[in-house]
Design an enzyme around this catalytic site. Sequence first.
Site, PDB file in Angstrom:
ATOM      1  N   SER A  17     119.897  92.695  58.971  1.00  0.00           N
ATOM      2  CA  SER A  17     120.748  92.429  57.815  1.00  0.00           C
ATOM      3  C   SER A  17     121.654  93.615  57.491  1.00  0.00           C
ATOM      4  O   SER A  17     122.500  93.992  58.287  1.00  0.00           O
ATOM      5  CB  SER A  17     119.876  92.035  56.628  1.00  0.00           C
ATOM      6  OG  SER A  17     120.629  91.552  55.560  1.00  0.00           O
TER       7      SER A  17
ATOM      8  N   ASP B  72     127.511  91.207  55.084  1.00  0.00           N
ATOM      9  CA  ASP B  72     126.597  92.186  55.673  1.00  0.00           C
ATOM     10  C   ASP B  72     126.370  91.848  57.145  1.00  0.00           C
ATOM     11  O   ASP B  72     127.040  90.976  57.702  1.00  0.00           O
ATOM     12  CB  ASP B  72     125.285  92.246  54.891  1.00  0.00           C
ATOM     13  CG  ASP B  72     124.507  90.944  54.927  1.00  0.00           C
ATOM     14  OD1 ASP B  72     125.115  89.899  55.208  1.00  0.00           O
ATOM     15  OD2 ASP B  72     123.297  90.961  54.664  1.00  0.00           O
TER      16      ASP B  72
ATOM     17  N   ASP C 200     124.246  90.223  58.977  1.00  0.00           N
ATOM     18  CA  ASP C 200     123.941  88.857  59.438  1.00  0.00           C
ATOM     19  C   ASP C 200     124.628  87.794  58.595  1.00  0.00           C
ATOM     20  O   ASP C 200     124.379  86.601  58.771  1.00  0.00           O
ATOM     21  CB  ASP C 200     122.438  88.616  59.463  1.00  0.00           C
ATOM     22  CG  ASP C 200     121.798  88.620  58.084  1.00  0.00           C
ATOM     23  OD1 ASP C 200     122.337  89.273  57.179  1.00  0.00           O
ATOM     24  OD2 ASP C 200     120.748  87.976  57.914  1.00  0.00           O
TER      25      ASP C 200
ATOM     26  N   ASP D 280     124.402  86.793  55.467  1.00  0.00           N
ATOM     27  CA  ASP D 280     123.774  85.977  54.426  1.00  0.00           C
ATOM     28  C   ASP D 280     124.119  86.513  53.037  1.00  0.00           C
ATOM     29  O   ASP D 280     123.683  85.972  52.031  1.00  0.00           O
ATOM     30  CB  ASP D 280     122.258  85.860  54.623  1.00  0.00           C
ATOM     31  CG  ASP D 280     121.517  87.186  54.539  1.00  0.00           C
ATOM     32  OD1 ASP D 280     122.181  88.241  54.430  1.00  0.00           O
ATOM     33  OD2 ASP D 280     120.275  87.172  54.608  1.00  0.00           O
TER      34      ASP D 280
END
Length: 540
Positions: free
Chosen positions: A184, A331, A333, A335
């Site tokens: 992340s 960010d 990834d 999400d």
Amino acid sequence: MTIGEKIAQLRMNADISQEQLAEKISVSRQSVSKWEMDQAIPQIDKVLQLCELFNISTDELLRDTVSIERVLRERKDGNKYFGTDGFRGEANVNLTSVQAYKVGRFLGWYYSSALAGCDNPCYKPRIVIGKDTRRSSYMLEYSIVAGITASGADAYMLHVTTTPSVSYVARQDEFDCGIMITASHNPYYDNGIKVINRYGEKLDDRTTALIEAYIDGDMSSLGLDMDDIPFAKRENIGRIVDYVSGRNRYVGYLISLVSNSYKDMKIGLDCANGASWMIAKSVFGALGAKTVVIGAQPDGLNVNNDCGSTHIENLCRLVKEEHLDVGFAFDGDCDRCIAVDENGNVVDGDAMMYILGKRLKARGMLNKNTVVATVMSNSGLMASLKEAGISCEQTKVGDRFVYECMQNNDYSLGGEQSGHIIMKKYATTGDGLLTAIMISEEICDSKLSLAELAEPVKLYPQYIKNIRVKDKAAVLKDSKVLAETAAVEKLIAGKGRVLLRQSGTEPVIRVMIESETMDKCVEYADRVINKVIEGGHSVE
């Protein structure tokens, strides 16, 4: 009734002894005795033999695996590897390729086992996998895929893609589970394994406990009488399938949600050199927007490095210099999403929840007129929502807990200040691109700028300071740290608050202060941090 009690009852109803049952299914009498005393659970092949012998389904026999649930209840410190956001650590230090292989081995076997409710021994599970742009993501991906296929399941590879796309594909294409390899917002040398269930949600604690027990070679701690998972052979070895088409369908889904043309919009995108580096520009370009993109040159070592939602200053500068209408930063990834208004000011997750909460309320789509936030959300958000006639319920930090609250209470919107926003009508996880689209839709529909939409939200100055520590739990038990925290709370005198909490993904304690001025926030945070250092808890 436990599984052992069921076996004992079935045996007695059939009027056979433990010795006779053991002989019929080729095990020792001691094994049968352990099963009936709930000291162990039969291996999968023995479960199937028991079901055939007593003419019952595996679901009837295994519906209540009490020994596993009991161990979970007794765990005081939670899972060993899996935190609130998956299995995370520094690549090849505390998250190794061997552990990743074992995760794949377990999941490849598990979804064809009676423990997962499968009563077809020939069933071949299907698992979909995505990854972000970290150098170690490729290593971990290949390790997991090797484990999955060695256990006889098929691995479908999305390649570099976002966490929400894996969630979407797992749910829509009816996979047994999804795996996302990402850390992340963490630096490039960290990585992680997020496991997503068939509904696109984060995996339950029961299953992660089983994975951890297998990684440690300690299945007996959960009452499972098995030494290892069998290797698939010959035609039963799993396949590897290129599944980039699934990622493309996710992009099409996002585009399908839009009712406006963005041809008159100039949008800045900061992709954090992460998973969204191709997808974000494709989505907004297809919608007609003129895009200016930064953080879209990943090299495996620069994910989140001075870019993305954790370094929003770059996007603020870009929006002002290029005279853009709005900017969105993601960010690693994707999400999360943090927005920037046309004046270069940050619009964080709290402000976006306010905007989206009002949008849904106006359309009769805000179930129970409630937004779900976490304890880290600014106190000003609650006050602003109240003025707008919207209630707010708070949970522990972590989008998992936000989603659980939404599920349990049928709420439609929730999220975190950090930019995890969940809109349950459209997704089962935080989705940075979806958030950006919905904010853009509100700008178009309301004919207001982002600054005007966010203006009613009156947030307290808030300061968060992190300190790396040796033992997070020890800090929260230190009487001097707690006394200083209470003293600061008294000084704030109801005009803000202090929050001391441990990170769910890093060896970090977060000190969050809200007060009337930023100078006071910094002063109070330093007081608490100094007590942590004086207590010998910090890592140099």
